[in-house]
Motif scaffolding. Structure first.
Motif, PDB file in Angstrom:
ATOM      1  N   SER A   1       0.807  -1.185   0.010  1.00  0.00           N
ATOM      2  CA  SER A   1      -0.005   0.135   0.108  1.00  0.00           C
ATOM      3  C   SER A   1       0.918   1.320   0.040  1.00  0.00           C
ATOM      4  N   THR A   2       1.895   1.100   0.553  1.00  0.00           N
ATOM      5  CA  THR A   2       2.928   2.517   0.946  1.00  0.00           C
ATOM      6  C   THR A   2       4.381   1.943   0.444  1.00  0.00           C
ATOM      7  N   PRO A   3       5.252   2.697  -0.579  1.00  0.00           N
ATOM      8  CA  PRO A   3       6.422   2.446  -1.194  1.00  0.00           C
ATOM      9  C   PRO A   3       7.421   2.304   0.046  1.00  0.00           C
ATOM     10  N   ASN A   4       8.167   1.361   0.036  1.00  0.00           N
ATOM     11  CA  ASN A   4       9.366   1.350   1.223  1.00  0.00           C
ATOM     12  C   ASN A   4      10.270   0.264   1.052  1.00  0.00           C
ATOM     13  N   ALA A   5      11.286   0.143   1.994  1.00  0.00           N
ATOM     14  CA  ALA A   5      12.152  -0.873   1.708  1.00  0.00           C
ATOM     15  C   ALA A   5      11.404  -2.080   2.166  1.00  0.00           C
TER      16      ALA A   5
ATOM     17  N   GLY B   1      17.729   0.676  -3.862  1.00  0.00           N
ATOM     18  CA  GLY B   1      17.994  -0.396  -4.707  1.00  0.00           C
ATOM     19  C   GLY B   1      19.267  -1.434  -4.339  1.00  0.00           C
ATOM     20  N   ARG B   2      20.009  -1.117  -3.382  1.00  0.00           N
ATOM     21  CA  ARG B   2      20.941  -2.013  -2.738  1.00  0.00           C
ATOM     22  C   ARG B   2      19.932  -3.248  -2.290  1.00  0.00           C
ATOM     23  N   THR B   3      20.676  -4.496  -2.741  1.00  0.00           N
ATOM     24  CA  THR B   3      20.052  -5.694  -2.512  1.00  0.00           C
ATOM     25  C   THR B   3      20.737  -6.838  -1.672  1.00  0.00           C
ATOM     26  N   TYR B   4      20.177  -7.481  -0.959  1.00  0.00           N
ATOM     27  CA  TYR B   4      20.922  -8.477   0.233  1.00  0.00           C
ATOM     28  C   TYR B   4      20.391  -9.960  -0.156  1.00  0.00           C
ATOM     29  N   TYR B   5      20.859 -10.721  -0.460  1.00  0.00           N
ATOM     30  CA  TYR B   5      20.422 -11.959  -0.835  1.00  0.00           C
ATOM     31  C   TYR B   5      21.074 -13.227   0.290  1.00  0.00           C
ATOM     32  N   ALA B   6      20.250 -14.143   0.797  1.00  0.00           N
ATOM     33  CA  ALA B   6      20.565 -14.983   1.560  1.00  0.00           C
ATOM     34  C   ALA B   6      21.728 -16.098   0.651  1.00  0.00           C
ATOM     35  N   ASP B   7      22.651 -16.254   1.104  1.00  0.00           N
ATOM     36  CA  ASP B   7      23.877 -17.371   0.426  1.00  0.00           C
ATOM     37  C   ASP B   7      22.947 -18.380  -0.110  1.00  0.00           C
ATOM     38  N   SER B   8      21.954 -19.127   0.415  1.00  0.00           N
ATOM     39  CA  SER B   8      21.418 -20.431   0.069  1.00  0.00           C
ATOM     40  C   SER B   8      20.511 -20.017  -1.263  1.00  0.00           C
ATOM     41  N   VAL B   9      20.205 -18.794  -1.571  1.00  0.00           N
ATOM     42  CA  VAL B   9      19.405 -18.603  -2.848  1.00  0.00           C
ATOM     43  C   VAL B   9      20.213 -17.698  -3.875  1.00  0.00           C
ATOM     44  N   LYS B  10      21.193 -17.321  -3.668  1.00  0.00           N
ATOM     45  CA  LYS B  10      21.860 -16.489  -4.505  1.00  0.00           C
ATOM     46  C   LYS B  10      22.203 -17.159  -5.853  1.00  0.00           C
ATOM     47  N   GLY B  11      21.940 -16.366  -6.955  1.00  0.00           N
ATOM     48  CA  GLY B  11      21.990 -17.028  -8.274  1.00  0.00           C
ATOM     49  C   GLY B  11      20.790 -17.765  -8.648  1.00  0.00           C
ATOM     50  N   ARG B  12      19.651 -17.984  -7.840  1.00  0.00           N
ATOM     51  CA  ARG B  12      18.507 -18.807  -8.126  1.00  0.00           C
ATOM     52  C   ARG B  12      17.441 -18.035  -7.774  1.00  0.00           C
ATOM     53  N   PHE B  13      17.292 -17.191  -6.975  1.00  0.00           N
ATOM     54  CA  PHE B  13      16.263 -16.143  -6.473  1.00  0.00           C
ATOM     55  C   PHE B  13      16.539 -14.602  -7.099  1.00  0.00           C
ATOM     56  N   THR B  14      15.399 -13.912  -7.360  1.00  0.00           N
ATOM     57  CA  THR B  14      15.648 -12.627  -7.870  1.00  0.00           C
ATOM     58  C   THR B  14      14.348 -11.846  -7.513  1.00  0.00           C
ATOM     59  N   ILE B  15      14.686 -10.640  -6.578  1.00  0.00           N
ATOM     60  CA  ILE B  15      13.868  -9.635  -6.251  1.00  0.00           C
ATOM     61  C   ILE B  15      13.594  -8.651  -7.398  1.00  0.00           C
ATOM     62  N   SER B  16      12.454  -8.172  -7.581  1.00  0.00           N
ATOM     63  CA  SER B  16      12.273  -7.250  -8.541  1.00  0.00           C
ATOM     64  C   SER B  16      11.017  -6.323  -8.101  1.00  0.00           C
ATOM     65  N   THR B  17      10.842  -5.506  -8.742  1.00  0.00           N
ATOM     66  CA  THR B  17       9.976  -4.130  -8.387  1.00  0.00           C
ATOM     67  C   THR B  17       9.180  -3.601  -9.314  1.00  0.00           C
TER      68      THR B  17
END
Length: 119
Positions: A25-29, A51-67
């Motif tokens: 409902s409201t833009p935020n981190a 825009g700086r993004t932090y991934y858990a090691d277990s999902v790096k290279g497999r998961f991607t966040i986007s907006t």
């Protein structure tokens, strides 16, 4: 108050893909977290407002966040899913400080959506 609603969970075989969506409902981190049965909630990926993004090691290279700010949506694209990715997935918003992958660092939460990955 920030309102969040996830969608897109489901069941898939190992190696498959799913995309989770979260309407806010409201833009935020923002961030995605998950909780498997009998385990604590853990961070999957978080993104600062800049825009700086932090991934858990277990999902790096497999998961991607986007907006998609035009639609008030953010997404979690999950590829090459593994059985250990099985969990309830939650989107979160309003960073309040601390480790970006720590659930205690976010104030508002969606209701969760289940992801099940079969071997």
């Amino acid at each position: 108050q920030v309102q969040l609603m996830e969608s897109g969970g489901g069941s898939v075989q190992a190696g498959g893909s799913l995309r989770l969506s979260c309407q806010y409902s409201t833009p935020n981190a923002m961030g995605w977290f998950r909780q498997a049965p009998g385990k604590e909630r853990e961070g999957v990926v978080s993104r600062e407002g800049g825009g700086r993004t932090y991934y858990a090691d277990s999902v790096k290279g497999r998961f991607t966040i986007s907006t998609d700010f035009g639609k008030n949506m953010f997404y979690l694209q999950m590829n090459n899913l593994k059985p250990e990715d099985t969990a309830a997935y939650y989107c979160a918003s309003r960073y309040v400080g601390g480790n970006w992958l720590d659930p205690s660092s976010f104030r508002y939460w969606g209701q969760g959506t289940q992801v099940t990955v079969f071997p």
